[in-house]
Design a protein around this motif. Structure first.
Motif, PDB file in Angstrom:
ATOM      1  N   SER A 190       0.850  -1.199   0.000  1.00 26.77           N
ATOM      2  CA  SER A 190       0.000   0.000   0.000  1.00 26.77           C
ATOM      3  C   SER A 190       0.885   1.248   0.000  1.00 26.77           C
ATOM      4  O   SER A 190       1.086   1.876   1.029  1.00 26.77           O
ATOM      5  N   GLU A 202       2.425   5.040  -0.562  1.00 20.15           N
ATOM      6  CA  GLU A 202       1.818   6.319  -0.182  1.00 20.15           C
ATOM      7  C   GLU A 202       2.069   7.414  -1.198  1.00 20.15           C
ATOM      8  O   GLU A 202       1.625   8.547  -1.033  1.00 20.15           O
ATOM      9  N   LYS A 250      -5.161   3.230  -2.116  1.00 19.56           N
ATOM     10  CA  LYS A 250      -6.011   4.103  -1.307  1.00 19.56           C
ATOM     11  C   LYS A 250      -5.254   4.957  -0.293  1.00 19.56           C
ATOM     12  O   LYS A 250      -5.846   5.794   0.358  1.00 19.56           O
ATOM     13  N   ARG A 251      -3.932   4.728  -0.162  1.00 21.90           N
ATOM     14  CA  ARG A 251      -3.188   5.584   0.770  1.00 21.90           C
ATOM     15  C   ARG A 251      -2.470   6.721   0.047  1.00 21.90           C
ATOM     16  O   ARG A 251      -1.708   7.476   0.642  1.00 21.90           O
ATOM     17  N   LYS A 275      -7.509  10.213  -3.682  1.00 24.75           N
ATOM     18  CA  LYS A 275      -8.635  10.325  -2.765  1.00 24.75           C
ATOM     19  C   LYS A 275      -9.220  11.728  -2.737  1.00 24.75           C
ATOM     20  O   LYS A 275      -8.494  12.706  -2.833  1.00 24.75           O
ATOM     21  N   GLU A 323      -5.740  -4.320   4.510  1.00 25.63           N
ATOM     22  CA  GLU A 323      -6.263  -2.969   4.273  1.00 25.63           C
ATOM     23  C   GLU A 323      -6.753  -2.334   5.577  1.00 25.63           C
ATOM     24  O   GLU A 323      -6.891  -1.118   5.657  1.00 25.63           O
ATOM     25  N   ARG A 353      -6.485   0.733  11.165  1.00 35.17           N
ATOM     26  CA  ARG A 353      -7.828   1.318  11.094  1.00 35.17           C
ATOM     27  C   ARG A 353      -8.667   0.852  12.283  1.00 35.17           C
ATOM     28  O   ARG A 353      -8.278  -0.055  13.026  1.00 35.17           O
TER      29      ARG A 353
END
Ligand code: FES
Ligand code: FES
Lengths: 289, 159
Positions: A8, A10, A53-54, A59, B69, B73
Protein backbone atom coordinates in the motif's frame (compact mmCIF):
# COMPACT_ATOMS: atom_id res chain seq x y z
CA UNK A 1 -3.12 -16.95 -4.41
CA UNK A 2 -0.32 -18.75 -2.62
CA UNK A 3 2.42 -16.28 -3.52
CA UNK A 4 0.35 -13.12 -3.41
CA UNK A 5 1.96 -9.95 -2.05
CA UNK A 6 0.13 -6.85 -0.80
CA UNK A 7 1.59 -3.33 -0.88
CA UNK A 8 0.00 0.00 0.00
CA UNK A 9 2.34 2.72 -1.29
CA UNK A 10 1.82 6.32 -0.18
CA UNK A 11 3.03 8.10 -3.33
CA UNK A 12 2.21 7.88 -7.03
CA UNK A 13 5.89 7.28 -7.84
CA UNK A 14 6.05 4.32 -5.48
CA UNK A 15 2.86 2.83 -6.96
CA UNK A 16 4.14 3.22 -10.52
CA UNK A 17 7.47 1.61 -9.56
CA UNK A 18 5.71 -1.32 -7.87
CA UNK A 19 3.46 -1.92 -10.88
CA UNK A 20 6.39 -1.63 -13.30
CA UNK A 21 8.39 -4.10 -11.22
CA UNK A 22 5.56 -6.63 -11.15
CA UNK A 23 5.10 -6.83 -14.95
CA UNK A 24 2.03 -8.88 -15.78
CA UNK A 25 1.65 -9.99 -12.15
CA UNK A 26 0.63 -6.59 -10.78
CA UNK A 27 -2.96 -5.56 -10.14
CA UNK A 28 -4.31 -2.28 -8.82
CA UNK A 29 -6.60 -2.53 -5.79
CA UNK A 30 -8.96 0.42 -5.27
CA UNK A 31 -12.21 -0.24 -3.36
CA UNK A 32 -11.85 -3.97 -4.03
CA UNK A 33 -15.55 -4.64 -4.57
CA UNK A 34 -14.82 -6.26 -7.93
CA UNK A 35 -11.13 -7.17 -7.54
CA UNK A 36 -11.58 -9.20 -4.33
CA UNK A 37 -14.44 -11.18 -5.86
CA UNK A 38 -12.33 -11.92 -8.96
CA UNK A 39 -9.35 -12.79 -6.77
CA UNK A 40 -11.21 -15.17 -4.48
CA UNK A 41 -12.99 -16.89 -7.36
CA UNK A 42 -9.56 -17.26 -9.02
CA UNK A 43 -10.58 -15.42 -12.19
CA UNK A 44 -7.50 -13.28 -11.66
CA UNK A 45 -4.31 -14.52 -9.99
CA UNK A 46 -2.02 -11.53 -9.47
CA UNK A 47 1.34 -11.84 -7.72
CA UNK A 48 1.10 -8.32 -6.36
CA UNK A 49 -1.85 -6.21 -5.24
CA UNK A 50 -1.06 -2.50 -5.18
CA UNK A 51 -3.56 -0.83 -2.83
CA UNK A 52 -3.74 2.78 -4.05
CA UNK A 53 -6.01 4.10 -1.31
CA UNK A 54 -3.19 5.58 0.77
CA UNK A 55 -2.04 7.87 -2.05
CA UNK A 56 -3.40 11.42 -1.50
CA UNK A 57 -3.99 12.18 -5.23
CA UNK A 58 -6.31 9.16 -5.51
CA UNK A 59 -8.64 10.32 -2.76
CA UNK A 60 -11.17 13.08 -2.29
CA UNK A 61 -13.09 15.71 -4.23
CA UNK A 62 -11.48 19.08 -4.89
CA UNK A 63 -12.73 22.16 -6.71
CA UNK A 64 -10.41 23.09 -9.55
CA UNK A 65 -10.69 25.81 -12.21
CA UNK A 66 -14.40 26.15 -11.57
CA UNK A 67 -14.95 22.40 -11.96
CA UNK A 68 -14.11 19.37 -9.83
CA UNK A 69 -11.26 16.91 -9.58
CA UNK A 70 -12.26 13.55 -8.10
CA UNK A 71 -9.63 11.06 -6.92
CA UNK A 72 -10.09 7.81 -8.84
CA UNK A 73 -10.29 5.71 -5.66
CA UNK A 74 -12.67 8.02 -3.77
CA UNK A 75 -15.47 5.88 -2.31
CA UNK A 76 -18.81 6.33 -4.07
CA UNK A 77 -20.52 7.32 -0.80
CA UNK A 78 -18.17 10.30 -0.51
CA UNK A 79 -19.40 11.57 -3.87
CA UNK A 80 -23.04 10.89 -3.00
CA UNK A 81 -22.59 12.86 0.24
CA UNK A 82 -20.79 15.82 -1.41
CA UNK A 83 -23.58 18.44 -1.54
CA UNK A 84 -21.84 20.75 -4.01
CA UNK A 85 -20.84 18.05 -6.48
CA UNK A 86 -24.34 16.58 -6.27
CA UNK A 87 -25.90 19.97 -7.05
CA UNK A 88 -23.74 20.47 -10.17
CA UNK A 89 -23.78 16.88 -11.49
CA UNK A 90 -27.01 15.21 -10.28
CA UNK A 91 -26.90 12.79 -13.23
CA UNK A 92 -23.41 11.58 -12.32
CA UNK A 93 -24.67 10.99 -8.78
CA UNK A 94 -27.67 9.06 -10.13
CA UNK A 95 -25.23 6.68 -11.82
CA UNK A 96 -22.85 6.48 -8.86
CA UNK A 97 -25.78 5.76 -6.56
CA UNK A 98 -26.56 2.62 -8.55
CA UNK A 99 -23.09 1.05 -8.24
CA UNK A 100 -24.36 -1.17 -5.43
CA UNK A 101 -25.59 -1.28 -1.85
CA UNK A 102 -24.55 1.35 0.70
CA UNK A 103 -21.93 -1.14 1.92
CA UNK A 104 -20.49 -1.59 -1.58
CA UNK A 105 -20.53 2.17 -2.18
CA UNK A 106 -18.57 2.60 1.04
CA UNK A 107 -15.62 1.10 -0.86
CA UNK A 108 -16.36 1.12 -4.60
CA UNK A 109 -14.97 4.02 -6.64
CA UNK A 110 -15.65 5.54 -10.05
CA UNK A 111 -12.10 4.67 -11.10
CA UNK A 112 -12.76 1.05 -10.21
CA UNK A 113 -16.19 1.00 -11.83
CA UNK A 114 -14.54 2.28 -15.04
CA UNK A 115 -11.48 -0.01 -15.00
CA UNK A 116 -13.61 -3.09 -14.24
CA UNK A 117 -14.84 -2.35 -17.78
CA UNK A 118 -18.32 -3.84 -17.62
CA UNK A 119 -20.56 -2.75 -20.52
CA UNK A 120 -23.30 -2.15 -17.93
CA UNK A 121 -21.34 -0.13 -15.32
CA UNK A 122 -23.83 2.46 -14.09
CA UNK A 123 -21.45 5.32 -13.31
CA UNK A 124 -19.77 5.29 -16.73
CA UNK A 125 -22.44 6.72 -19.12
CA UNK A 126 -23.15 9.82 -17.01
CA UNK A 127 -19.41 10.44 -16.54
CA UNK A 128 -18.90 10.15 -20.31
CA UNK A 129 -21.88 12.47 -20.84
CA UNK A 130 -20.30 14.92 -18.40
CA UNK A 131 -17.24 15.13 -20.64
CA UNK A 132 -14.93 14.11 -17.80
CA UNK A 133 -11.24 13.52 -18.48
CA UNK A 134 -9.21 10.79 -16.81
CA UNK A 135 -5.70 11.63 -15.56
CA UNK A 136 -3.53 8.59 -16.03
CA UNK A 137 -0.09 7.88 -14.60
CA UNK A 138 2.34 5.22 -15.74
CA UNK A 139 5.93 4.48 -16.65
CA UNK A 140 5.71 7.18 -19.37
CA UNK A 141 4.54 9.86 -16.93
CA UNK A 142 1.15 11.59 -16.80
CA UNK A 143 -1.41 11.80 -19.60
CA UNK A 144 -5.06 12.73 -19.90
CA UNK A 145 -7.76 10.91 -21.89
CA UNK A 146 -11.52 11.33 -22.35
CA UNK A 147 -13.40 8.75 -20.28
CA UNK A 148 -15.12 7.32 -23.38
CA UNK A 149 -11.70 6.15 -24.63
CA UNK A 150 -10.89 4.02 -21.57
CA UNK A 151 -13.13 0.95 -22.02
CA UNK A 152 -12.32 -0.98 -25.21
CA UNK A 153 -14.31 -4.16 -24.56
CA UNK A 154 -15.76 -6.26 -21.74
CA UNK A 155 -13.00 -6.38 -19.07
CA UNK A 156 -10.57 -4.57 -21.42
CA UNK A 157 -9.27 -1.03 -21.19
CA UNK A 158 -6.92 1.18 -23.18
CA UNK A 159 -4.64 1.56 -20.15
CA UNK A 160 -1.13 0.42 -21.02
CA UNK A 161 0.92 -1.93 -18.88
CA UNK A 162 1.76 -0.28 -15.57
CA UNK A 163 -0.71 2.57 -16.02
CA UNK A 164 -3.48 3.54 -13.62
CA UNK A 165 -6.08 6.28 -13.37
CA UNK A 166 -5.27 8.92 -10.77
CA UNK A 167 -8.28 11.22 -10.94
CA UNK A 168 -11.10 12.57 -13.06
CA UNK A 169 -11.51 16.19 -14.11
CA UNK A 170 -15.11 17.39 -14.41
CA UNK A 171 -15.18 20.60 -16.45
CA UNK A 172 -16.65 23.89 -15.29
CA UNK A 173 -20.39 23.91 -15.82
CA UNK A 174 -21.87 26.78 -17.91
CA UNK A 175 -25.18 28.31 -16.74
CA UNK A 176 -28.38 26.55 -17.85
CA UNK A 177 -26.77 23.10 -17.83
CA UNK A 178 -28.32 19.86 -16.63
CA UNK A 179 -27.59 16.14 -16.69
CA UNK A 180 -29.40 12.92 -15.86
CA UNK A 181 -28.76 9.18 -15.79
CA UNK A 182 -31.56 6.66 -16.00
CA UNK A 183 -31.41 2.92 -16.30
CA UNK A 184 -33.88 0.16 -16.91
CA UNK A 185 -33.82 -2.83 -14.57
CA UNK A 186 -36.47 -5.33 -13.53
CA UNK A 187 -35.85 -4.41 -9.87
CA UNK A 188 -35.37 -0.95 -8.37
CA UNK A 189 -32.18 -1.82 -6.48
CA UNK A 190 -29.26 -4.24 -6.54
CA UNK A 191 -29.58 -5.10 -10.21
CA UNK A 192 -27.62 -4.80 -13.45
CA UNK A 193 -28.76 -2.42 -16.17
CA UNK A 194 -30.66 -3.72 -19.19
CA UNK A 195 -30.16 -0.28 -20.71
CA UNK A 196 -28.65 2.87 -19.22
CA UNK A 197 -28.58 6.39 -20.62
CA UNK A 198 -26.68 9.49 -19.52
CA UNK A 199 -27.50 12.88 -21.04
CA UNK A 200 -25.85 16.22 -20.37
CA UNK A 201 -26.90 19.43 -22.09
CA UNK A 202 -26.52 23.20 -21.98
CA UNK A 203 -29.02 25.84 -23.13
CA UNK A 204 -28.53 29.49 -24.07
CA UNK A 205 -30.63 32.26 -22.52
CA UNK A 206 -33.33 31.66 -25.11
CA UNK A 207 -33.58 27.96 -24.28
CA UNK A 208 -31.77 26.72 -27.40
CA UNK A 209 -29.46 23.77 -26.81
CA UNK A 210 -25.85 24.81 -27.44
CA UNK A 211 -24.06 21.65 -26.32
CA UNK A 212 -25.09 18.07 -25.57
CA UNK A 213 -23.53 14.68 -24.88
CA UNK A 214 -25.45 11.41 -24.85
CA UNK A 215 -23.99 8.12 -23.62
CA UNK A 216 -25.57 4.68 -23.53
CA UNK A 217 -24.68 1.64 -21.39
CA UNK A 218 -25.43 -2.10 -21.61
CA UNK A 219 -26.34 -1.96 -25.32
CA UNK A 220 -22.90 -2.70 -26.82
CA UNK A 221 -19.61 -4.30 -25.73
CA UNK A 222 -18.63 -0.89 -24.29
CA UNK A 223 -20.53 2.15 -23.06
CA UNK A 224 -21.02 4.43 -26.08
CA UNK A 225 -20.81 8.16 -26.68
CA UNK A 226 -23.52 8.69 -29.30
CA UNK A 227 -22.56 11.79 -31.26
CA UNK A 228 -25.55 11.63 -33.63
CA UNK A 229 -27.91 11.68 -30.65
CA UNK A 230 -26.24 14.81 -29.27
CA UNK A 231 -26.28 16.45 -32.72
CA UNK A 232 -30.04 15.91 -32.89
CA UNK A 233 -30.45 18.16 -29.83
CA UNK A 234 -27.93 20.93 -30.53
CA UNK A 235 -29.49 23.98 -32.19
CA UNK A 236 -33.04 23.00 -31.15
CA UNK A 237 -35.23 23.90 -28.19
CA UNK A 238 -35.18 20.19 -27.30
CA UNK A 239 -38.76 19.91 -28.49
CA UNK A 240 -40.64 16.74 -29.29
CA UNK A 241 -39.23 16.38 -32.80
CA UNK A 242 -35.63 16.84 -31.59
CA UNK A 243 -36.15 14.31 -28.80
CA UNK A 244 -37.54 11.80 -31.27
CA UNK A 245 -34.56 12.29 -33.61
CA UNK A 246 -32.26 11.80 -30.60
CA UNK A 247 -34.07 8.59 -29.63
CA UNK A 248 -33.79 7.33 -33.20
CA UNK A 249 -30.02 8.01 -33.19
CA UNK A 250 -29.74 6.08 -29.91
CA UNK A 251 -31.60 3.09 -31.34
CA UNK A 252 -29.37 3.19 -34.42
CA UNK A 253 -26.20 3.15 -32.27
CA UNK A 254 -27.16 0.04 -30.26
CA UNK A 255 -25.24 -3.18 -30.85
CA UNK A 256 -26.64 -5.25 -28.01
CA UNK A 257 -26.61 -8.93 -27.20
CA UNK A 258 -29.63 -10.95 -26.12
CA UNK A 259 -29.29 -12.38 -22.63
CA UNK A 260 -31.43 -13.23 -19.61
CA UNK A 261 -31.96 -9.52 -18.90
CA UNK A 262 -33.41 -8.70 -22.30
CA UNK A 263 -33.41 -9.48 -25.99
CA UNK A 264 -31.63 -7.41 -28.61
CA UNK A 265 -34.93 -5.99 -29.85
CA UNK A 266 -36.06 -5.05 -26.34
CA UNK A 267 -32.77 -3.32 -25.59
CA UNK A 268 -32.84 -1.33 -28.83
CA UNK A 269 -36.42 -0.21 -28.31
CA UNK A 270 -35.98 0.72 -24.64
CA UNK A 271 -32.66 2.52 -25.29
CA UNK A 272 -34.64 5.15 -27.18
CA UNK A 273 -37.25 5.40 -24.43
CA UNK A 274 -34.74 5.65 -21.57
CA UNK A 275 -32.51 8.14 -23.42
CA UNK A 276 -35.52 10.32 -24.15
CA UNK A 277 -36.65 10.33 -20.53
CA UNK A 278 -33.11 11.12 -19.38
CA UNK A 279 -32.93 14.02 -21.85
CA UNK A 280 -36.27 15.38 -20.62
CA UNK A 281 -35.05 15.40 -17.02
CA UNK A 282 -31.69 16.92 -18.03
CA UNK A 283 -33.63 19.61 -19.87
CA UNK A 284 -35.76 20.43 -16.81
CA UNK A 285 -32.64 20.68 -14.71
CA UNK A 286 -30.92 22.91 -17.26
CA UNK A 287 -33.94 25.23 -17.30
CA UNK A 288 -33.88 25.40 -13.52
CA UNK A 289 -30.33 26.73 -13.21
CA UNK B 1 4.24 -19.24 0.50
CA UNK B 2 2.48 -15.93 0.70
CA UNK B 3 4.18 -13.40 2.87
CA UNK B 4 2.31 -12.97 6.14
CA UNK B 5 2.34 -9.63 7.88
CA UNK B 6 1.32 -8.20 11.21
CA UNK B 7 -1.96 -6.34 11.17
CA UNK B 8 -2.92 -4.04 14.01
CA UNK B 9 -6.57 -3.17 14.15
CA UNK B 10 -8.79 -1.52 16.74
CA UNK B 11 -12.06 -3.40 17.13
CA UNK B 12 -14.81 -1.85 19.27
CA UNK B 13 -12.14 0.26 20.97
CA UNK B 14 -9.72 -2.57 21.78
CA UNK B 15 -6.47 -3.00 19.91
CA UNK B 16 -5.70 -6.41 18.41
CA UNK B 17 -2.75 -7.76 16.50
CA UNK B 18 -2.75 -10.75 14.18
CA UNK B 19 -0.54 -12.36 11.57
CA UNK B 20 -2.43 -12.27 8.27
CA UNK B 21 -2.01 -13.56 4.74
CA UNK B 22 -2.34 -11.09 1.85
CA UNK B 23 -5.54 -12.65 0.49
CA UNK B 24 -7.23 -12.94 3.88
CA UNK B 25 -10.38 -10.87 4.33
CA UNK B 26 -11.39 -8.69 7.25
CA UNK B 27 -14.35 -10.96 8.05
CA UNK B 28 -11.96 -13.89 8.24
CA UNK B 29 -9.65 -11.94 10.53
CA UNK B 30 -12.56 -11.00 12.81
CA UNK B 31 -14.09 -14.45 13.00
CA UNK B 32 -11.16 -16.83 12.80
CA UNK B 33 -8.21 -14.94 14.29
CA UNK B 34 -9.92 -12.62 16.78
CA UNK B 35 -12.80 -15.02 17.49
CA UNK B 36 -15.38 -12.27 17.15
CA UNK B 37 -17.98 -14.46 15.50
CA UNK B 38 -20.93 -12.05 15.74
CA UNK B 39 -20.17 -10.84 12.23
CA UNK B 40 -21.46 -13.45 9.75
CA UNK B 41 -20.24 -14.45 6.32
CA UNK B 42 -22.91 -15.41 3.81
CA UNK B 43 -21.91 -14.92 0.20
CA UNK B 44 -18.31 -13.60 0.34
CA UNK B 45 -19.10 -11.48 -2.74
CA UNK B 46 -20.69 -8.32 -1.33
CA UNK B 47 -24.25 -9.34 -2.13
CA UNK B 48 -25.82 -10.34 1.20
CA UNK B 49 -24.61 -7.80 3.77
CA UNK B 50 -24.30 -10.38 6.58
CA UNK B 51 -20.68 -9.29 7.08
CA UNK B 52 -21.51 -5.56 7.46
CA UNK B 53 -19.19 -3.67 9.83
CA UNK B 54 -18.09 -0.08 10.26
CA UNK B 55 -14.55 0.62 9.01
CA UNK B 56 -13.30 4.02 10.19
CA UNK B 57 -16.95 4.99 10.60
CA UNK B 58 -18.04 3.85 7.11
CA UNK B 59 -20.47 1.01 6.49
CA UNK B 60 -18.72 -1.72 4.46
CA UNK B 61 -18.87 -5.43 3.68
CA UNK B 62 -16.02 -7.00 5.63
CA UNK B 63 -15.82 -9.80 3.03
CA UNK B 64 -14.72 -7.16 0.49
CA UNK B 65 -11.94 -5.71 2.65
CA UNK B 66 -8.55 -7.36 3.03
CA UNK B 67 -7.30 -7.76 6.58
CA UNK B 68 -4.17 -5.89 5.49
CA UNK B 69 -6.26 -2.97 4.27
CA UNK B 70 -7.60 -2.65 7.82
CA UNK B 71 -4.11 -2.25 9.28
CA UNK B 72 -4.08 0.81 11.54
CA UNK B 73 -7.83 1.32 11.09
CA UNK B 74 -10.72 0.99 13.50
CA UNK B 75 -13.59 -1.43 13.10
CA UNK B 76 -16.94 -1.53 14.86
CA UNK B 77 -18.80 -4.83 14.97
CA UNK B 78 -22.01 -6.13 16.51
CA UNK B 79 -20.07 -7.16 19.65
CA UNK B 80 -19.71 -3.46 20.49
CA UNK B 81 -23.36 -2.56 20.11
CA UNK B 82 -24.83 -3.34 23.53
CA UNK B 83 -23.39 -1.91 26.72
CA UNK B 84 -22.81 -4.22 29.65
CA UNK B 85 -26.37 -4.18 30.94
CA UNK B 86 -28.32 -2.60 28.13
CA UNK B 87 -29.18 -3.69 24.65
CA UNK B 88 -29.12 -0.99 21.98
CA UNK B 89 -32.68 0.24 21.20
CA UNK B 90 -32.37 -1.40 17.78
CA UNK B 91 -31.52 -4.74 19.37
CA UNK B 92 -34.39 -4.48 21.85
CA UNK B 93 -36.93 -3.55 19.19
CA UNK B 94 -35.79 -6.39 16.93
CA UNK B 95 -36.44 -8.78 19.85
CA UNK B 96 -39.79 -7.27 20.77
CA UNK B 97 -41.14 -6.94 17.24
CA UNK B 98 -39.73 -10.22 15.86
CA UNK B 99 -37.27 -8.52 13.55
CA UNK B 100 -35.33 -11.78 13.38
CA UNK B 101 -35.93 -15.47 13.00
CA UNK B 102 -32.78 -17.54 12.39
CA UNK B 103 -30.63 -14.49 13.12
CA UNK B 104 -27.94 -14.94 10.50
CA UNK B 105 -28.69 -11.64 8.79
CA UNK B 106 -29.32 -9.78 12.05
CA UNK B 107 -25.84 -8.54 13.05
CA UNK B 108 -25.32 -7.06 9.59
CA UNK B 109 -28.76 -5.49 9.54
CA UNK B 110 -28.32 -3.98 13.00
CA UNK B 111 -24.96 -2.45 12.04
CA UNK B 112 -26.40 -1.09 8.78
CA UNK B 113 -29.54 0.25 10.50
CA UNK B 114 -27.49 2.00 13.17
CA UNK B 115 -25.41 3.65 10.44
CA UNK B 116 -28.63 4.93 8.84
CA UNK B 117 -30.05 6.31 12.10
CA UNK B 118 -26.77 8.11 12.81
CA UNK B 119 -27.11 10.12 9.59
CA UNK B 120 -30.88 10.29 9.50
CA UNK B 121 -32.70 9.89 12.83
CA UNK B 122 -36.12 10.08 11.17
CA UNK B 123 -36.04 7.99 7.99
CA UNK B 124 -39.16 7.13 6.03
CA UNK B 125 -40.09 3.50 5.43
CA UNK B 126 -38.87 3.87 1.83
CA UNK B 127 -35.54 5.31 2.96
CA UNK B 128 -35.06 2.36 5.33
CA UNK B 129 -35.90 -0.15 2.60
CA UNK B 130 -33.42 1.42 0.16
CA UNK B 131 -30.69 1.76 2.78
CA UNK B 132 -31.06 -1.92 3.73
CA UNK B 133 -31.23 -3.12 0.10
CA UNK B 134 -27.77 -4.65 0.52
CA UNK B 135 -28.85 -6.81 3.47
CA UNK B 136 -30.62 -10.02 2.49
CA UNK B 137 -32.88 -11.96 4.86
CA UNK B 138 -34.18 -15.42 3.99
CA UNK B 139 -36.61 -15.64 6.90
CA UNK B 140 -38.59 -12.58 7.90
CA UNK B 141 -39.92 -11.21 4.63
CA UNK B 142 -38.40 -7.85 5.69
CA UNK B 143 -41.59 -6.21 7.01
CA UNK B 144 -40.79 -6.93 10.63
CA UNK B 145 -37.23 -5.73 10.14
CA UNK B 146 -38.47 -2.41 8.76
CA UNK B 147 -41.01 -2.04 11.58
CA UNK B 148 -38.33 -2.80 14.17
CA UNK B 149 -36.04 -0.11 12.73
CA UNK B 150 -38.88 2.43 12.63
CA UNK B 151 -39.81 1.69 16.24
CA UNK B 152 -36.19 1.98 17.38
CA UNK B 153 -35.79 5.26 15.50
CA UNK B 154 -38.89 6.67 17.18
CA UNK B 155 -37.70 5.56 20.58
CA UNK B 156 -34.24 7.03 20.00
CA UNK B 157 -35.70 10.36 18.86
CA UNK B 158 -37.74 10.51 22.05
CA UNK B 159 -34.79 9.60 24.25
S1 FES C 1 -20.62 -12.16 3.18
FE1 FES C 1 -20.08 -10.16 2.73
S2 FES C 1 -21.79 -9.45 1.65
FE2 FES C 1 -22.26 -11.53 1.92
S1 FES D 1 -33.61 -13.94 10.16
FE1 FES D 1 -32.89 -15.61 9.01
S2 FES D 1 -31.90 -14.63 7.37
FE2 FES D 1 -32.83 -13.00 8.36
Amino acid sequence: MTDLRYESPETLDAAVALLAGAGDGGHVLAGGTDVLVLLHSEIIAPKLLVDIKRIPELKGIREEEGGFRVGAATPAMELVDHAKFRAVWPGVIEGVNLIGSVQVKGRASIGGNLCNASPAADSVPPIIAAGALASIVGPGGLREAPVEEIITGPRRTSLKKGEMIVSFRFPKRPPHSGDCYLRLTPRTEMDIAVVGAGVSLTLDDGGVCTAARVSLGAIAPTPLLVKDAADALVGTKVDDAALERMAEACRAACKPISDKRGTKEYRIKTAGVIARRAAETALQRARGN
Amino acid sequence: MAKKAHVTVTVNGDEYEALCEPGQTLVDLLRNELELTGTKEGCSTGDCGACSVMLDGKLVCSCLVLAMEADGRSVDTIEGMATENNLHPLQRNFLELNGLQCGICTPGILIAARALLERNPDPTETEIRYWLAGNLCRCTGYDKIIRSVMAAAEEMRGA
